[in-house]
Design an enzyme around this catalytic site. Structure first.
Site, mmCIF file in Angstrom:
data_model
loop_
_atom_site.group_PDB
_atom_site.id
_atom_site.type_symbol
_atom_site.label_atom_id
_atom_site.label_comp_id
_atom_site.label_asym_id
_atom_site.label_seq_id
_atom_site.Cartn_x
_atom_site.Cartn_y
_atom_site.Cartn_z
ATOM 1 N N HIS A 93 1.324 -3.692 2.448
ATOM 2 C CA HIS A 93 -0.197 -3.998 2.040
ATOM 3 C C HIS A 93 -0.733 -5.169 2.634
ATOM 4 O O HIS A 93 -1.763 -5.687 2.735
ATOM 5 C CB HIS A 93 0.049 -4.294 0.415
ATOM 6 C CG HIS A 93 0.344 -3.024 -0.364
ATOM 7 N ND1 HIS A 93 1.370 -3.144 -1.273
ATOM 8 C CD2 HIS A 93 -0.187 -1.656 -0.366
ATOM 9 C CE1 HIS A 93 1.436 -1.579 -1.900
ATOM 10 N NE2 HIS A 93 0.575 -1.064 -1.251
ATOM 11 N N LYS A 141 1.071 5.497 -15.280
ATOM 12 C CA LYS A 141 1.855 5.369 -14.018
ATOM 13 C C LYS A 141 2.941 4.631 -14.072
ATOM 14 O O LYS A 141 3.935 4.547 -13.155
ATOM 15 C CB LYS A 141 1.171 4.894 -12.756
ATOM 16 C CG LYS A 141 0.468 6.271 -12.076
ATOM 17 C CD LYS A 141 -0.373 5.999 -10.557
ATOM 18 C CE LYS A 141 0.424 6.239 -9.425
ATOM 19 N NZ LYS A 141 -0.276 5.922 -8.417
ATOM 20 N N ARG A 159 0.905 5.747 6.718
ATOM 21 C CA ARG A 159 2.187 5.254 7.263
ATOM 22 C C ARG A 159 2.675 6.294 8.040
ATOM 23 O O ARG A 159 3.064 5.869 9.277
ATOM 24 C CB ARG A 159 3.170 5.063 5.939
ATOM 25 C CG ARG A 159 2.974 3.715 5.364
ATOM 26 C CD ARG A 159 3.936 3.836 4.002
ATOM 27 N NE ARG A 159 3.346 4.873 3.313
ATOM 28 C CZ ARG A 159 3.955 5.008 1.911
ATOM 29 N NH1 ARG A 159 4.761 4.275 1.205
ATOM 30 N NH2 ARG A 159 3.424 6.158 1.129
ATOM 31 N N SER A 162 5.941 0.511 -2.356
ATOM 32 C CA SER A 162 6.047 -0.400 -3.702
ATOM 33 C C SER A 162 7.364 0.586 -4.479
ATOM 34 O O SER A 162 8.157 -0.415 -4.891
ATOM 35 C CB SER A 162 5.110 -0.355 -4.433
ATOM 36 O OG SER A 162 4.059 -0.979 -4.024
#
Ligand code: PNS
Length: 163
Positions: A17, A41, A90, A128
């Site tokens: 990030h 979430k 990615r 993450s």
């Protein structure tokens, strides 16, 4: 470009990030990092904690501002006069989800473009969720997250953080 939004959960932010924030900040006058206030979430960090980690890690980038939002991303950009959103890709694994979001956002609000930057290859495997999993299973994540994130993770460790 005046304002650009980089939105995400950032639970927590990674060096992937940070790399993207650094690069995107060079493309605009102001890069707004928008932290999603996502109750559903199962985030381990509060929005304030996530914002603080980002703030601390980006203090050398004067045109980066940190904010949070809930609800639709398109409502946030419309309210704040933002016309472009940046996302990191990615690898091909990200592509399907990202194109779906970009097209849905464009359908909901036709005054916003999504811009994609390729993640640096050294961080292409970093997420993450994987960072949290490895950390809580006692793996070494040094170099994959900013140091301040390691400090915050230690505070979330039941043992009080011996790592
Ligand atoms: O870092 P993430 O979790 O991949 O970021 C996803 C994010 C925050 C960009 C996305 O979930 C989002 O925009 N959420 C806000 C709600 C919304 O607008 N949903 C419709 C997306 S098409």
């Amino acid at each position: 470009m005046d304002k650009l939004l980089y939105a995400g959960s950032f639970d927590p932010m990674t060096n992937g990030h940070l790399d993207l924030i650094t690069r995107a900040s060079k493309l605009c006058d102001t890069l707004v990092v928008g932290v999603l206030q996502n109750r559903s979430k199962g985030a381990i960090f509060t929005v304030e904690e996530r914002m603080e980690m980002i703030r601390h890690s980006t203090q050398d980038l004067p045109n980066v501002t940190i904010d949070h939002f809930s609800g639709l991303l398109v409502d946030y950009v419309e309210k704040n006069g933002i016309h472009a959103v940046v996302r990191g890709l990615r690898a091909t694994m990200d592509f399907e989800y990202e194109i779906q979001m970009a097209q849905m956002n464009a359908r909901l609000y036709n005054n916003v473009e999504t811009i994609f930057l390729m993640t640096s290859p050294i961080y292409s495997f970093v997420s993450s969720s994987l960072v949290k999993e490895v950390y809580f299973l006692n793996g070494n994540i040094e170099g994959l997250v900013p140091d301040i994130v390691l400090d915050y993770l230690k505070q979330k460790t039941p043992s009080g953080g011996n790592r």
